[in-house]
Design an enzyme around this catalytic site. Structure first.
Site, PDB file in Angstrom:
ATOM      1  N   GLU A  64       0.823  -1.205   0.000  1.00  0.00           N
ATOM      2  CA  GLU A  64       0.000   0.000   0.000  1.00  0.00           C
ATOM      3  C   GLU A  64       0.860   1.260   0.000  1.00  0.00           C
ATOM      4  O   GLU A  64       1.970   1.271   0.548  1.00  0.00           O
ATOM      5  CB  GLU A  64      -0.899   0.024   1.244  1.00  0.00           C
ATOM      6  CG  GLU A  64      -1.844  -1.147   1.332  1.00  0.00           C
ATOM      7  CD  GLU A  64      -2.538  -1.251   2.675  1.00  0.00           C
ATOM      8  OE1 GLU A  64      -3.703  -1.672   2.706  1.00  0.00           O
ATOM      9  OE2 GLU A  64      -1.910  -0.910   3.701  1.00  0.00           O
ATOM     10  N   ASP A 235      -7.312  -4.924   9.173  1.00  0.00           N
ATOM     11  CA  ASP A 235      -6.832  -3.726   8.479  1.00  0.00           C
ATOM     12  C   ASP A 235      -6.759  -3.891   6.968  1.00  0.00           C
ATOM     13  O   ASP A 235      -6.058  -3.148   6.288  1.00  0.00           O
ATOM     14  CB  ASP A 235      -5.469  -3.305   9.022  1.00  0.00           C
ATOM     15  CG  ASP A 235      -4.413  -4.400   8.889  1.00  0.00           C
ATOM     16  OD1 ASP A 235      -4.736  -5.471   8.348  1.00  0.00           O
ATOM     17  OD2 ASP A 235      -3.273  -4.164   9.325  1.00  0.00           O
TER      18      ASP A 235
END
Length: 351
Positions: A64, A235
């Site tokens: 990410e 998450d």
């Protein structure tokens, strides 16, 4: 603030530098000061550019990018999440990041963020708990005793005065590691044989497991009135820790709803399910904990502003320490239009 004598030179904080910086400041002081920066930036939430992190998912994990800017500075973090790495002797999460001048685009700091992410995650969790946990809480259960667990314990001690821990992990060796690392840090520690045993008498429950799957670490009957849940492990899409019935009984607080609805515990709920934004609580626009029987849930997935806060903090703290290297990172020709001429001059110099 560190400013290199030449704009092409960028301060770089290595893992060794970061460890020495944390130890020089002191772990608890570092966490408290970092939480202050995170809190300051939550109070000015509305000035930030905000977007869900840019994610590249694979069967094994995710990579990410987490960018944001307040108009003056720009920060981003590169971070992965690969739960299978532990079985191969690798970190589940590794990260690095940069802070730049938004006015000219030049980087001002490049730093490791594997350690820094663990610290900022714990600082944010404990900051949220200061607004949401029951008053006078002293006992916390930590379910999942991997790389993040000790940082959570130290942050909750530093910001809330937590001094009793109840530890559980599927892997007893992880619990033994956590208890060993926290020995002598001012905690009364009890290792537990099940999640049910761990939550007994705990006023705060931290779940921080790593498997990338829909899991049920906590079931509804394990959560009594008045508890604060610090849900850290869920998450990314398809990765949760709490039974949905717990969510429906709780007042849920999140960082950035568009991201949390994709990655957090609330991915299990309808997309319009009502949640509270943490920044509004910190800014005094919304109530946090109302009464002693309220169940509060911080559905933490981590957001770019927290990394921005951590980058700002490190940039400020390294000034005068020497705990960084000067990297010749950027091409800086005498004439900005003559980049090729810079190459030719180098050719002459090495001939």
């Amino acid at each position: 603030m560190v400013r290199a004598p030449h704009l092409n030179i960028v301060p770089f904080v290595s893992v060794d530098h970061m460890m020495k910086l944390v130890l020089r400041i002191g772990v608890e002081t570092f966490l408290k000061e970092l939480a202050g920066y995170v809190e300051e930036d939550f109070r000015r939430w509305e000035v930030f550019d905000k977007t869900p992190r840019v994610a590249a998912h694979s069967a094994e994990g995710v990579i990410e990018l987490m960018p944001t800017s307040d108009g003056q500075l720009y920060g981003f973090k590169y971070v992965n999440g690969h739960p299978k790495n532990m079985r191969e002797g690798l970190q589940t999460v590794v990260a690095f990041g940069a802070l730049s001048d938004a006015g000219n685009g030049y980087p001002m700091l490049l730093t490791e963020m594997t350690l820094l992410t663990a610290l900022r995650t714990a600082a944010t969790s404990s900051l949220a708990a200061r607004y949401l946990a029951p008053k006078g809480a002293r006992c916390m259960a930590i379910i999942g005793n991997g790389a993040q667990s000790e940082f959570q314990a130290m942050a909750f001690k530093a910001l809330l005065g937590i001094d009793r821990l109840r530890l559980y992990d599927l892997d007893p060796a992880a619990t033994a590691k956590c208890a060993r690392n926290l020995a002598g840090q001012g905690f009364a520690i009890e290792t537990c044989r099940s999640p049910e045993e761990a939550v007994e008498g705990a006023q705060i429950i931290t779940t921080v497991t790593a498997d990338k799957q829909f899991a049920t670490i906590l079931t509804d009957n394990m959560v009594g009135p008045g508890v604060h849940i610090n849900a850290v492990g869920g998450d990314c899409p398809g990765k949760t820790e709490l039974h949905p019935d717990i969510l429906r009984r709780s007042d849920i607080f999140v960082e950035y709803p568009p991201q949390t609805r994709i990655e957090g515990e609330i991915q299990q709920l309808p997309p319009d399910y009502p949640v509270n934004e943490l920044w509004e609580v910190i800014a005094g626009k919304r109530e946090g904990r109302r009464d002693a029987r309220q169940i509060t849930l911080f559905d933490s997935v981590g957001f770019a502003t927290e990394d921005f806060s951590a980058l700002r903090y490190v940039r400020d703290k390294i000034a005068g320490t020497g705990l960084y290297e000067e990297l010749d990172l950027l091409a800086d020709p005498d004439d900005p239009r003559d980049l090729f001429g810079m190459l030719l001059r180098c050719q002459k110099a090495v001939a």
